[in-house]
Design a protein around this motif. Sequence first.
Motif, mmCIF file in Angstrom:
data_model
loop_
_atom_site.group_PDB
_atom_site.id
_atom_site.type_symbol
_atom_site.label_atom_id
_atom_site.label_comp_id
_atom_site.label_asym_id
_atom_site.label_seq_id
_atom_site.Cartn_x
_atom_site.Cartn_y
_atom_site.Cartn_z
ATOM 1 N N ALA A 120 41.400 23.922 77.331
ATOM 2 C CA ALA A 120 41.608 25.317 77.733
ATOM 3 C C ALA A 120 40.293 26.058 77.953
ATOM 4 O O ALA A 120 40.252 27.010 78.738
ATOM 5 C CB ALA A 120 42.438 26.035 76.675
ATOM 6 N N SER A 121 39.239 25.643 77.261
ATOM 7 C CA SER A 121 37.974 26.383 77.359
ATOM 8 C C SER A 121 36.874 25.617 78.094
ATOM 9 O O SER A 121 35.708 25.991 78.018
ATOM 10 C CB SER A 121 37.493 26.762 75.958
ATOM 11 N N TRP A 122 37.236 24.559 78.805
ATOM 12 C CA TRP A 122 36.228 23.740 79.487
ATOM 13 C C TRP A 122 35.640 24.498 80.669
ATOM 14 O O TRP A 122 36.351 25.126 81.449
ATOM 15 C CB TRP A 122 36.829 22.432 79.967
ATOM 16 N N LYS A 123 34.342 24.452 80.788
ATOM 17 C CA LYS A 123 33.652 25.092 81.917
ATOM 18 C C LYS A 123 32.768 24.036 82.560
ATOM 19 O O LYS A 123 31.814 23.560 81.950
ATOM 20 C CB LYS A 123 32.825 26.272 81.419
ATOM 21 N N ALA A 124 33.096 23.670 83.802
ATOM 22 C CA ALA A 124 32.342 22.624 84.498
ATOM 23 C C ALA A 124 31.074 23.164 85.140
ATOM 24 O O ALA A 124 30.049 22.483 85.166
ATOM 25 C CB ALA A 124 33.219 21.956 85.558
ATOM 26 N N LYS B 214 15.651 35.722 93.708
ATOM 27 C CA LYS B 214 14.853 35.830 94.932
ATOM 28 C C LYS B 214 15.723 36.041 96.164
ATOM 29 O O LYS B 214 15.436 36.889 97.005
ATOM 30 C CB LYS B 214 13.987 34.576 95.114
ATOM 31 N N THR B 215 16.801 35.232 96.263
ATOM 32 C CA THR B 215 17.630 35.296 97.478
ATOM 33 C C THR B 215 18.812 36.246 97.340
ATOM 34 O O THR B 215 19.360 36.697 98.339
ATOM 35 C CB THR B 215 18.164 33.895 97.828
ATOM 36 N N GLY B 216 19.214 36.522 96.092
ATOM 37 C CA GLY B 216 20.372 37.382 95.879
ATOM 38 C C GLY B 216 21.699 36.675 96.092
ATOM 39 O O GLY B 216 22.756 37.290 96.044
ATOM 40 N N LEU B 217 21.658 35.353 96.308
ATOM 41 C CA LEU B 217 22.873 34.576 96.551
ATOM 42 C C LEU B 217 23.300 33.849 95.270
ATOM 43 O O LEU B 217 22.459 33.422 94.478
ATOM 44 C CB LEU B 217 22.632 33.555 97.664
ATOM 45 N N PRO B 218 24.603 33.715 95.088
ATOM 46 C CA PRO B 218 25.059 32.968 93.907
ATOM 47 C C PRO B 218 24.799 31.470 94.050
ATOM 48 O O PRO B 218 24.959 30.911 95.136
ATOM 49 C CB PRO B 218 26.560 33.258 93.852
ATOM 50 N N GLU B 219 24.375 30.868 92.958
ATOM 51 C CA GLU B 219 24.144 29.430 92.923
ATOM 52 C C GLU B 219 24.997 28.836 91.812
ATOM 53 O O GLU B 219 25.150 29.423 90.753
ATOM 54 C CB GLU B 219 22.673 29.109 92.674
ATOM 55 N N SER B 220 25.535 27.658 92.051
ATOM 56 C CA SER B 220 26.370 26.987 91.066
ATOM 57 C C SER B 220 25.570 25.902 90.365
ATOM 58 O O SER B 220 24.889 25.096 91.004
ATOM 59 C CB SER B 220 27.587 26.367 91.769
ATOM 60 N N PHE B 221 25.669 25.900 89.020
ATOM 61 C CA PHE B 221 24.974 24.906 88.210
ATOM 62 C C PHE B 221 25.988 24.152 87.363
ATOM 63 O O PHE B 221 26.875 24.751 86.767
ATOM 64 C CB PHE B 221 23.938 25.570 87.297
ATOM 65 N N LEU B 222 25.839 22.835 87.308
ATOM 66 C CA LEU B 222 26.719 21.997 86.498
ATOM 67 C C LEU B 222 26.377 22.212 85.021
ATOM 68 O O LEU B 222 25.232 22.074 84.615
ATOM 69 C CB LEU B 222 26.518 20.527 86.881
ATOM 70 N N VAL B 223 27.370 22.592 84.199
ATOM 71 C CA VAL B 223 27.119 22.816 82.775
ATOM 72 C C VAL B 223 27.952 21.907 81.869
ATOM 73 O O VAL B 223 27.482 21.487 80.817
ATOM 74 C CB VAL B 223 27.339 24.298 82.386
ATOM 75 N N ASN B 224 29.198 21.621 82.261
ATOM 76 C CA ASN B 224 30.082 20.736 81.479
ATOM 77 C C ASN B 224 30.049 21.045 79.982
ATOM 78 O O ASN B 224 29.502 20.300 79.178
ATOM 79 C CB ASN B 224 29.728 19.267 81.701
ATOM 80 N N SER C 66 29.183 17.230 68.292
ATOM 81 C CA SER C 66 29.152 18.434 69.131
ATOM 82 C C SER C 66 28.805 18.070 70.571
ATOM 83 O O SER C 66 29.413 18.573 71.520
ATOM 84 C CB SER C 66 28.126 19.436 68.603
ATOM 85 N N ARG C 67 27.835 17.206 70.737
ATOM 86 C CA ARG C 67 27.451 16.774 72.093
ATOM 87 C C ARG C 67 28.561 15.953 72.742
ATOM 88 O O ARG C 67 28.802 16.051 73.942
ATOM 89 C CB ARG C 67 26.163 15.963 72.030
ATOM 90 N N LEU C 68 29.226 15.140 71.942
ATOM 91 C CA LEU C 68 30.292 14.284 72.459
ATOM 92 C C LEU C 68 31.447 15.103 73.028
ATOM 93 O O LEU C 68 31.949 14.807 74.110
ATOM 94 C CB LEU C 68 30.799 13.356 71.349
ATOM 95 N N ILE C 69 31.861 16.141 72.308
ATOM 96 C CA ILE C 69 32.990 16.941 72.807
ATOM 97 C C ILE C 69 32.541 18.034 73.764
ATOM 98 O O ILE C 69 33.376 18.706 74.355
ATOM 99 C CB ILE C 69 33.827 17.537 71.662
ATOM 100 N N GLY C 70 31.244 18.228 73.912
ATOM 101 C CA GLY C 70 30.739 19.139 74.926
ATOM 102 C C GLY C 70 30.519 20.569 74.495
ATOM 103 O O GLY C 70 30.450 21.458 75.336
ATOM 104 N N THR C 71 30.395 20.822 73.203
ATOM 105 C CA THR C 71 30.125 22.197 72.791
ATOM 106 C C THR C 71 28.635 22.400 72.530
ATOM 107 O O THR C 71 28.011 21.589 71.854
ATOM 108 C CB THR C 71 30.937 22.608 71.546
ATOM 109 N N PRO C 72 28.058 23.464 73.079
ATOM 110 C CA PRO C 72 26.648 23.751 72.807
ATOM 111 C C PRO C 72 26.466 24.585 71.542
ATOM 112 O O PRO C 72 25.351 24.846 71.129
ATOM 113 C CB PRO C 72 26.221 24.562 74.035
#
Length: 196
Positions: free
Chosen positions: A135-139, A147-157, A182-188
Motif C-alpha cells: 500500500a505504501s510502495w513508491k517506485a 535550473k530548467t523548472g521541469l519535473p524529473e522522475s527518479f527511481l527510489v523503490n 530494512s533494506r530488504l523490504i525497502g524502507t529507508p
Amino acid sequence: MDVSRRNFLKLSGLSIAALAAGLGFDPAVAEAKGYVLKLEGSKKIPSICHFCSGGCGMLLYVKDGKLIHLEGDPDHPTNEGTLCPKAASLLSVANSPDRVIRPRRRAPGANHWEDISWEEALDIVAKKTKEVRDASWKAADEIVNAKTGLPESFLVNRAEGIAFLGSAEVDNEESYLISKFSRLIGTPYNEHQARI
C-alpha cells in the motif's frame, strides 16, 4: 525480679556476646557460607548487560533453568565487576510473574489479550508487513529541476509506510540484522542510537 529497660538491654548484649564467643560466631564466615550454599549446583554463565550500549559484563548463575543470582564480572574491562541499578535489577525482570513469555494478540474491537502460537504471530506480522508495504510502495519520485523548472522522475523503490525504531537494548548483531531487513523490504526509515 524488677529489671529496667537499660539492664535488660545490657543483659541481652552480654548474652549475645557470650554466645558468639562460646560458639565462635563470625558474621563474615556465615555470610560467605550462605553465599556458597545459594550458588551450589548452579551453572555460571558469562553474559553482557542489554540495557545500554556500554556492554558491561555480568555473571549469571542458573539452577534448574532459572536465573537465581547475577553479579558484575570482575574480569570484564568495561565495568570491572560493578553494575548500575538497571543491570542489578535484571534478576527481578527475568523472574517477574508479569513478564510476557508467549505471543499475545488483542483482536480488533476486543477488550482482552489472547495467547497465540509463534507460528500464528509470525503469520500475522508477515501478512501485515506485506499489506503495508504494497500500500505504501513508491517506485519513483518527481522533483522539479531548479535550473530548467521541469519535473524529473527518479527511481527510489521504497516502502514509506514501514519504519524500524531500535533501542539501546538492541545489540550490534541485532542492529546489523535490522539494517539488512530494512533494506530488504525497502524502507529507508531505520532509526537507532547506533545506526549502521
